[in-house]
Design a protein around this motif. Structure first.
Motif, mmCIF file in Angstrom:
data_model
loop_
_atom_site.group_PDB
_atom_site.id
_atom_site.type_symbol
_atom_site.label_atom_id
_atom_site.label_comp_id
_atom_site.label_asym_id
_atom_site.label_seq_id
_atom_site.Cartn_x
_atom_site.Cartn_y
_atom_site.Cartn_z
ATOM 1 N N UNK A 35 46.324 19.381 4.669
ATOM 2 C CA UNK A 35 47.280 20.580 4.858
ATOM 3 C C UNK A 35 47.763 20.346 6.273
ATOM 4 N N UNK A 36 48.857 20.551 6.860
ATOM 5 C CA UNK A 36 50.006 19.774 7.664
ATOM 6 C C UNK A 36 50.279 21.325 8.533
ATOM 7 N N UNK A 37 49.933 21.466 9.089
ATOM 8 C CA UNK A 37 50.551 23.290 10.201
ATOM 9 C C UNK A 37 51.543 22.967 10.941
ATOM 10 N N UNK A 38 52.572 23.890 10.965
ATOM 11 C CA UNK A 38 53.481 23.330 12.354
ATOM 12 C C UNK A 38 53.799 24.861 13.239
ATOM 13 N N UNK A 39 53.183 25.155 14.084
ATOM 14 C CA UNK A 39 53.111 26.331 14.274
ATOM 15 C C UNK A 39 54.927 27.142 15.170
ATOM 16 N N UNK A 40 55.140 28.146 14.749
ATOM 17 C CA UNK A 40 55.760 28.281 15.248
ATOM 18 C C UNK A 40 57.844 27.875 14.590
ATOM 19 N N UNK A 41 57.374 26.673 14.391
ATOM 20 C CA UNK A 41 58.322 26.162 13.337
ATOM 21 C C UNK A 41 59.135 27.078 11.953
ATOM 22 N N UNK A 42 58.577 27.638 11.661
ATOM 23 C CA UNK A 42 59.548 28.872 11.220
ATOM 24 C C UNK A 42 59.973 30.646 12.264
ATOM 25 N N UNK A 43 60.056 29.969 13.093
ATOM 26 C CA UNK A 43 60.084 31.468 13.474
ATOM 27 C C UNK A 43 61.694 32.266 13.208
ATOM 28 N N UNK A 44 62.053 31.480 13.226
ATOM 29 C CA UNK A 44 64.153 31.577 12.771
ATOM 30 C C UNK A 44 64.024 33.084 11.617
ATOM 31 N N UNK A 101 57.735 34.916 -7.463
ATOM 32 C CA UNK A 101 59.473 35.707 -7.976
ATOM 33 C C UNK A 101 59.789 33.878 -7.593
ATOM 34 N N UNK A 102 61.185 33.588 -8.383
ATOM 35 C CA UNK A 102 61.949 32.067 -7.622
ATOM 36 C C UNK A 102 63.199 32.632 -6.719
ATOM 37 N N UNK A 103 63.625 32.099 -6.352
ATOM 38 C CA UNK A 103 64.222 32.020 -4.877
ATOM 39 C C UNK A 103 65.725 31.533 -5.144
ATOM 40 N N UNK A 104 65.638 30.468 -6.636
ATOM 41 C CA UNK A 104 66.846 29.924 -6.739
ATOM 42 C C UNK A 104 66.839 29.846 -8.220
ATOM 43 N N UNK A 105 67.132 31.218 -9.022
ATOM 44 C CA UNK A 105 67.257 31.483 -10.681
ATOM 45 C C UNK A 105 66.176 31.435 -11.182
ATOM 46 N N UNK A 106 65.904 32.250 -12.306
ATOM 47 C CA UNK A 106 65.228 32.182 -13.324
ATOM 48 C C UNK A 106 65.243 32.670 -14.795
ATOM 49 N N UNK A 120 69.865 28.912 2.635
ATOM 50 C CA UNK A 120 69.794 28.368 3.546
ATOM 51 C C UNK A 120 69.091 29.024 5.241
ATOM 52 N N UNK A 121 68.538 30.253 5.489
ATOM 53 C CA UNK A 121 67.190 29.948 6.268
ATOM 54 C C UNK A 121 66.058 28.478 6.085
ATOM 55 N N UNK A 122 65.184 28.788 4.678
ATOM 56 C CA UNK A 122 63.956 27.759 4.452
ATOM 57 C C UNK A 122 65.250 26.148 4.784
ATOM 58 N N UNK A 123 66.587 25.689 4.632
ATOM 59 C CA UNK A 123 66.818 23.979 5.006
ATOM 60 C C UNK A 123 66.907 23.867 6.714
ATOM 61 N N UNK A 124 67.316 25.442 7.180
ATOM 62 C CA UNK A 124 67.182 25.194 8.920
ATOM 63 C C UNK A 124 66.024 24.406 9.007
ATOM 64 N N UNK A 125 65.245 24.917 8.558
ATOM 65 C CA UNK A 125 63.828 23.413 9.382
ATOM 66 C C UNK A 125 63.318 22.576 8.402
ATOM 67 N N UNK A 126 64.343 21.456 9.612
ATOM 68 C CA UNK A 126 63.589 19.749 9.297
ATOM 69 C C UNK A 126 63.321 19.707 8.809
#
Length: 173
Positions: A35-44, A101-106, A120-126
């Motif tokens: 596992x890898x954790x990046x602290x605060x990388x999803x603050x947005x 539940x799906x975020x990209x259609x069902x 878009x929020x998810x994709x904003x994270x590198x």
């Protein structure tokens, strides 16, 4: 160094190096890390249960009963978010598990929808952008979220520890 303090080019380089190290394997072909954790990388990204409860209140979801895992109830996201917000304390809440539940259609009997603002929020994270089903590091060979039938999904659990329900005879908990 805090992720939020990095310039965009530094964040991209950090994400690239992070996954190079994280996905490394030893000479036997076994992963070096689980596992890898990046602290605060999803603050947005906002807290998603509340976000969906306010922005998509009518989305139909399935919730596992707190006292009986075999009971699953269909609800609106607004109802679930209200329970979470009203009962949250010390890292847990008094409500059942939010099933995926799906975020990209069902398709078929799945629940969810297509939520371009969340994508878009998810994709904003590198970091996330690279490992989404259409990302550079995905084993899938798809180009965009609308081609995905492999997530991302959203789900939530009441907390690390399930609350004791002794003395609770209410099957609708």
């Amino acid at each position: 160094v805090y992720f939020a303090d990095l310039l965009p080019a530094e964040a991209e380089a950090t994400a690239e190096e992070f996954f190079r190290v994280l996905f490394a394997e030893n000479e036997r072909g076994c992963a070096d890390y689980v596992m890898g954790v990046v602290h605060n990388a999803a603050n947005h990204i906002p807290e998603l249960v509340s976000y969906f409860g306010h922005v998509y209140p009518e989305v139909s979801i399935r919730v596992q009963n707190l006292t009986s895992k075999t009971l699953v109830e269909s609800k609106r996201m607004r109802e679930y978010a209200n329970v979470v917000e009203e009962t949250y304390s010390e890292g847990t809440y008094r409500g059942g598990a939010l099933n995926e539940f799906s975020l990209v259609g069902k398709v078929s009997e799945e629940v969810g929808g297509y939520f371009p603002d969340v994508i878009e929020m998810l994709e904003a994270s590198p970091f996330l952008r690279r490992v989404l089903p259409w990302g550079l590091l995905s084993a899938l060979r798809i180009e965009s979220p609308d081609e995905s039938d492999d997530g991302p999904i959203m789900w939530a659990r009441p907390g690390e520890q399930m609350l004791p329900t002794s003395g609770n005879d209410d099957a609708t908990a």
